[in-house]
Design an enzyme around this catalytic site. Structure first.
Site, short mmCIF file in Angstrom:
data_model
loop_
_atom_site.label_atom_id
_atom_site.label_comp_id
_atom_site.label_asym_id
_atom_site.label_seq_id
_atom_site.Cartn_x
_atom_site.Cartn_y
_atom_site.Cartn_z
N ASP A 73 -54.78 87.63 -9.43
CA ASP A 73 -54.98 86.51 -8.51
C ASP A 73 -54.75 85.21 -9.27
OD1 ASP A 73 -55.62 85.27 -6.13
OD2 ASP A 73 -57.51 86.34 -5.88
N GLU A 119 -60.37 87.18 -1.11
CA GLU A 119 -60.05 87.26 -2.54
C GLU A 119 -61.30 87.59 -3.35
OE1 GLU A 119 -56.33 84.26 -3.33
OE2 GLU A 119 -58.24 83.35 -2.78
#
Length: 334
Positions: A170, A192
């Site tokens: 990420d 996320e």
């Protein structure tokens, strides 16, 4: 779905009045401090609950906060030239390629959201198409990452279809030396955080412009909020010392609506975030808040793309921070 959410919000609020249109700005300062931040800018206030003479307007409340902090927000630390966009892309591409080297056949991989994560998904797809990686499954964190994964040939499944994630990669909007992060520039931080926290190893990919000495001095903290609760949440965020602004869309009128159907509030902290862990908990305790963009203790590794002239190098965050400290000490001596 987004229309239903907006209608629900409007019904509760009486009417939402949006002035102007938000735009993302690039501000810069010395590399390794507050470089490459993006601040939402609104040309006017946000008025909520307008019902004739009984109007309840938050504009005055927010304006009061802004007036008290305008000097702090308008004084960036020793601004430096904005970096070359071509170089910026090269840095992101380099760290994306490094990240996919960690992926092994048969892995379940969390797919982040954002420009750097998008490049990593593309690079992962290239390895799969060449037959260098087999039986790799991706768990996307947004519609964007799901679409990109399919475009580049990465098989995806829903988070509820897996009981573990081997590796997640990420990006981040800001990262400090303890590997605490601010995320949410792409309004996907809730999913996320779920995927990154569930993964056996979470690897964060940044270029050197995202490394800061303290979180929140430049990049506002995104907070995902239920539309129903937007007014009380704004008041609670002000009480925590923040300067909140509802994020407006760029190519549509009105607010940004997340993949989960919620609104995003960007909260500035002019004095920085002194205790990220405590603030993360305090914000998430506000009724109506879905999740905020502080990622505390989630990252297992942070890869930083750095450059010296045209040479690009990928290093761990600790090594990069150490090099900054050494350079600062040498500069002080001279």
């Amino acid at each position: 779905m987004a229309m239903a959410v907006l209608e629900q919000s409007a019904a509760i609020a009486g009417s939402l009045r949006w002035h102007g249109q938000s735009e993302l700005l690039m501000k810069s300062s010395r590399t390794g401090e507050h470089y490459g931040s993006r601040l939402p800018h609104h040309t006017g206030g946000v008025s909520l609950f307008r019902n004739g003479s009984k109007a309840q307007d938050l504009t005055g409340l927010l304006s009061l906060c802004r007036r008290s902090t305008v000097k702090a927000l308008a004084a960036p630390a020793q601004a430096a030239p904005v970096s070359d966009p071509v170089l910026q892309e090269a840095l992101k591409r380099a760290v994306a390629k490094k990240a996919v080297e960690l992926v092994k056949p048969g892995m379940i991989v969390g797919l982040g959201t954002g420009s750097t994560s998008s490049m990593a998904i593309e690079e992962l797809g290239k390895l799969i198409s060449k037959g260098k990686l087999k039986d790799v499954i991706g768990v996307p964190t947004s519609y964007q990452s799901r679409v990109l994964a399919r475009q580049f040939g990465v098989k995806t499944v829903d988070l509820n279809d897996v009981n573990h994630i081997d590796l997640a990669f990420d990006g981040a909007d800001e990262v400090e030396a303890s590997m605490n992060l601010i995320k949410g520039g792409g309004a996907a931080h809730t999913m996320e955080k779920v995927v990154d926290n569930m993964s056996g190893k979470c690897v964060i990919l940044v270029d050197q412009t995202k490394v800061v000495s303290e979180l929140g001095l430049s990049f506002p903290l995104p907070v995902e909020v239920l539309p129903y609760a937007i007014s009380p949440v704004l008041r609670s965020l002000v009480a925590l010392g923040g300067v909140p602004e509802i994020r407006s869309a760029l190519r549509k009128d009105g607010p940004v609506i997340t993949d989960l159907g919620n609104m995003v509030v960007d909260v500035r902290f002019p004095e920085g975030i002194k205790d990220p862990a405590a603030l993360e908990c305090s914000i998430n305790m506000i009724p109506g808040v879905v999740e905020n963009g502080l990622f505390i203790g989630i990252a297992d590794s942070v890869l930083v793309a750095t450059h010296d002239g045209e040479e690009i190098t990928i290093v761990e965050l600790a090594e990069f921070v150490k090099s900054l400290s050494t350079a600062s000490q040498e500069s002080a001596k001279t």
